[in-house]
Write an enzyme that holds these catalytic residues in place. Structure first.
Site, PDB file in Angstrom:
ATOM      1  N   HIS A 130       9.669   5.272  -9.033  1.00 57.55           N
ATOM      2  CA  HIS A 130      10.113   6.631  -8.743  1.00 57.55           C
ATOM      3  C   HIS A 130      11.600   6.845  -9.007  1.00 57.55           C
ATOM      4  O   HIS A 130      12.064   7.978  -9.064  1.00 57.55           O
ATOM      5  CB  HIS A 130       9.755   7.027  -7.297  1.00 57.55           C
ATOM      6  CG  HIS A 130      10.572   6.373  -6.238  1.00 57.55           C
ATOM      7  ND1 HIS A 130      10.155   5.244  -5.576  1.00 57.55           N
ATOM      8  CD2 HIS A 130      11.772   6.682  -5.714  1.00 57.55           C
ATOM      9  CE1 HIS A 130      11.071   4.902  -4.680  1.00 57.55           C
ATOM     10  NE2 HIS A 130      12.057   5.768  -4.738  1.00 57.55           N
ATOM     11  N   ASP A 166       4.633   1.291  -7.517  1.00 58.92           N
ATOM     12  CA  ASP A 166       5.975   1.860  -7.491  1.00 58.92           C
ATOM     13  C   ASP A 166       7.003   0.866  -8.018  1.00 58.92           C
ATOM     14  O   ASP A 166       8.093   0.723  -7.473  1.00 58.92           O
ATOM     15  CB  ASP A 166       6.364   2.335  -6.087  1.00 58.92           C
ATOM     16  CG  ASP A 166       7.636   3.185  -6.093  1.00 58.92           C
ATOM     17  OD1 ASP A 166       7.903   3.826  -7.123  1.00 58.92           O
ATOM     18  OD2 ASP A 166       8.365   3.197  -5.082  1.00 58.92           O
ATOM     19  N   GLY A 176      19.347   5.498  -1.710  1.00 59.39           N
ATOM     20  CA  GLY A 176      20.199   4.708  -2.587  1.00 59.39           C
ATOM     21  C   GLY A 176      19.809   3.247  -2.605  1.00 59.39           C
ATOM     22  O   GLY A 176      20.131   2.512  -3.541  1.00 59.39           O
ATOM     23  N   ASN A 177      19.098   2.768  -1.560  1.00 59.90           N
ATOM     24  CA  ASN A 177      18.617   1.386  -1.515  1.00 59.90           C
ATOM     25  C   ASN A 177      17.361   1.187  -2.364  1.00 59.90           C
ATOM     26  O   ASN A 177      16.936   0.050  -2.605  1.00 59.90           O
ATOM     27  CB  ASN A 177      18.288   0.953  -0.087  1.00 59.90           C
ATOM     28  CG  ASN A 177      19.508   0.583   0.720  1.00 59.90           C
ATOM     29  OD1 ASN A 177      19.911   1.289   1.637  1.00 59.90           O
ATOM     30  ND2 ASN A 177      20.123  -0.554   0.366  1.00 59.90           N
ATOM     31  N   SER A 178      16.738   2.268  -2.783  1.00 54.61           N
ATOM     32  CA  SER A 178      15.457   2.181  -3.459  1.00 54.61           C
ATOM     33  C   SER A 178      15.521   1.294  -4.697  1.00 54.61           C
ATOM     34  O   SER A 178      16.360   1.482  -5.580  1.00 54.61           O
ATOM     35  CB  SER A 178      15.014   3.582  -3.879  1.00 54.61           C
ATOM     36  OG  SER A 178      13.661   3.610  -4.190  1.00 54.61           O
ATOM     37  N   LEU A 224     -13.571  -3.344  -7.950  1.00 62.75           N
ATOM     38  CA  LEU A 224     -14.946  -3.613  -7.536  1.00 62.75           C
ATOM     39  C   LEU A 224     -15.876  -2.422  -7.751  1.00 62.75           C
ATOM     40  O   LEU A 224     -17.071  -2.597  -7.974  1.00 62.75           O
ATOM     41  CB  LEU A 224     -14.993  -3.997  -6.049  1.00 62.75           C
ATOM     42  CG  LEU A 224     -14.697  -5.436  -5.663  1.00 62.75           C
ATOM     43  CD1 LEU A 224     -14.914  -5.628  -4.171  1.00 62.75           C
ATOM     44  CD2 LEU A 224     -15.576  -6.393  -6.442  1.00 62.75           C
ATOM     45  N   GLY A 225     -15.351  -1.219  -7.640  1.00 64.69           N
ATOM     46  CA  GLY A 225     -16.209  -0.044  -7.749  1.00 64.69           C
ATOM     47  C   GLY A 225     -16.952   0.244  -6.463  1.00 64.69           C
ATOM     48  O   GLY A 225     -18.162   0.469  -6.476  1.00 64.69           O
ATOM     49  N   VAL A 226     -16.234   0.237  -5.345  1.00 64.24           N
ATOM     50  CA  VAL A 226     -16.860   0.522  -4.055  1.00 64.24           C
ATOM     51  C   VAL A 226     -15.983   1.471  -3.256  1.00 64.24           C
ATOM     52  O   VAL A 226     -14.761   1.515  -3.428  1.00 64.24           O
ATOM     53  CB  VAL A 226     -17.085  -0.766  -3.216  1.00 64.24           C
ATOM     54  CG1 VAL A 226     -18.074  -1.687  -3.894  1.00 64.24           C
ATOM     55  CG2 VAL A 226     -15.773  -1.495  -2.941  1.00 64.24           C
ATOM     56  N   ILE A 279     -15.112   2.004   0.693  1.00 63.19           N
ATOM     57  CA  ILE A 279     -15.237   1.168   1.887  1.00 63.19           C
ATOM     58  C   ILE A 279     -14.703   1.894   3.109  1.00 63.19           C
ATOM     59  O   ILE A 279     -13.983   2.889   3.005  1.00 63.19           O
ATOM     60  CB  ILE A 279     -14.483  -0.173   1.714  1.00 63.19           C
ATOM     61  CG1 ILE A 279     -13.005   0.087   1.360  1.00 63.19           C
ATOM     62  CG2 ILE A 279     -15.159  -1.042   0.679  1.00 63.19           C
ATOM     63  CD1 ILE A 279     -12.164  -1.172   1.265  1.00 63.19           C
TER      64      ILE A 279
END
Length: 469
Positions: free
Chosen positions: A106, A136, A210-212, A267-269, A271
């Protein structure tokens, strides 16, 4: 002769005088970490195209107040939007001597130009090698050599209570250092899209805009995380910050270096968590695991024979204590890898081998009545009717019964069943129509705990039903 009372007073006085020294001995010294680590930490200045809305305090209004990504925004004097040049700032750090560095996605998203500034005042224009919005993270590179760099922790043994140190540029104050402890591990913070692939490290280190993208160090001077998000109601630090763990950073960086893109295990689930009632109904001794509520028809889980109603307890040898843990583990599994998956089905533990798919290859999946029925499930307190063709097509199911009424105070009402729910399974019995629902209800005995699978507002859901004795 000195009295006992006088001795006690002298003893406590000695402790009081010695306390500052004892406290000083127990606190770590961060000076060496700062000296060795700061040269590899950079300030990142991003220029966005005119008219483009960079992430800034105005955009923050669209992000939940309590959970915001953070970096500093400094614009020019007010101008018409189409002419305004936007600048944003963040942090980052070199991971190799040949110019590769890591920051947050970002920070550089939509960037026109990226400038990297080092503590010795050198500046470089950076190329964005690749980004991964799901974690991110972003990988950049500058044209330089023999640069100072930081090592990512390889052991993955970070524990709650450990001291950690952050270096970054909060509010543009270059190379500021803050310290604290790890307050929790494996925090799940779903994105706006509901994705949850990062087991965040939670700390009480003071982190601010600013820490990002800056590094989080352990006492060995290794990077254990990349600072990414804060929990705040004011926009400033309140002692809840979140970092992307080194294990995720290593995986993402390796893929971005190799191909410029990231592919995750899939996995295609769909949950959900297992509560106390569901645990009892599935034969578990306590709430645990990830309950499969729905499967993609052509997904890896379905091809391996997993079913809706299975509870995943272990994946590739790793315990799954809650449903939030499963995406973390699956996402770090290389696509096309075959792994053992331990499940609970019909009150029995079973191991199924699953060939994990790739998220990019299988990006995602989308998941009126002719005659009214009477109250055919009186023991549950439900009035149901067969789901019409329109509902079946809309929800992508082959059969089910529509809940028309829930009797107040009934078993169904206590369990949270609502009018409009479409029931597709009771216990281990698929519900195709009213007749199959009746048969399933008739087999229930007093005191039974059974799972009820239903579709609510298009989303699959399991609810635990416990019949009265």
């Amino acid at each position: 002769m000195i009295s006992r009372r006088t001795l006690s007073t002298l003893f406590f006085l000695c402790l009081t005088l010695a306390a500052p020294g004892l406290a000083a001995q127990s606190l770590p010294d961060f000076r060496e970490i700062v000296k060795s680590g700061s040269p590899a930490v950079v300030k990142i200045v991003v220029q966005h195209p005119p008219g483009r809305s960079a992430s800034n305090p105005h955009d923050m209004e669209e992000i939940p107040e309590y959970l915001r990504r953070f970096f500093e925004f400094r614009g020019q004097q007010p101008q018409p939007p189409q002419q305004r040049q936007r600048m944003s700032m963040g942090s980052g750090f070199f991971i190799s001597a040949d110019g590769y560095l890591v920051t947050n996605n970002h920070v550089v998203e939509g960037a026109e130009n990226v400038l990297v500034r080092m503590i010795d005042r050198r500046e470089f224009e950076a190329e964005v090698v690749g980004t991964d919005p799901r974690s991110d993270l972003a990988l950049l590179r500058v044209e330089a050599s023999s640069l100072p760099y930081l090592r990512l922790e390889a052991s993955d043994e970070l524990e709650v209570g450990e001291w950690v140190v952050a270096i970054g540029s909060p509010f543009g104050l270059d190379y500021s250092v803050t310290a604290g402890i790890v307050s929790a591990m494996g925090r799940s913070l779903p994105t706006e899209q509901g994705e949850n692939y990062v087991p965040f490290v939670q700390t009480d280190v003071a982190i601010n805009p600013g820490n990002s993208g800056g590094p989080l160090f352990n006492l060995n001077g290794e990077v254990v995380g990349v600072n990414s998000q804060i929990f705040t109601r004011s926009g400033g630090s309140i002692g809840l910050s979140f970092a992307i763990p080194a294990s995720v950073v290593r995986n993402v960086v390796a893929q971005l270096k190799e191909s410029g893109r990231v592919t995750r295990g899939w996995l295609g689930v769909t949950i959900q968590d297992v509560d106390k009632t569901l645990a009892e109904s599935f034969g578990l001794d306590r709430p645990q695991g990830a309950l499969i509520a729905q499967l993609a028809g052509d997904g890896p889980a379905a091809r391996a024979g997993l079913e809706a109603g299975d509870v995943i307890l272990r994946f590739d040898g790793k315990d799954i204590p809650t449903s939030a843990e499963l995406p973390h583990v699956v996402g770090l599994t290389a696509p096309d890898t075959t792994v053992p998956v331990e499940i609970m089905r019909d009150h029995k533990r079973k191991t199924v081998r699953v060939k994990v798919g790739g998220l990019d290859a299988d990006d995602s999946y989308a998941l009126s009545s002719d005659r009214a029925g009477e109250d055919r499930g009186g023991r549950l307190g439900l009035v149901v009717e067969e789901a019409g063709p329109e509902a079946l097509e809309r929800f992508g199911i082959s059969g089910g019964v529509l809940v028309r009424q829930v009797s107040p105070g009934s078993v169904a009402a206590e369990s949270g069943v609502l009018p409009g729910d479409v029931i597709t399974m009771l216990g281990s019995t698929p519900v195709k129509d009213v007749a199959s629902f009746e048969r399933a209800v008739s087999r229930l005995e007093a005191g039974d705990s059974v799972p009820l699978r239903l579709i609510r507002r298009g989303a699959p859901l399991f609810i635990g039903l416990k019949l009265r004795d």
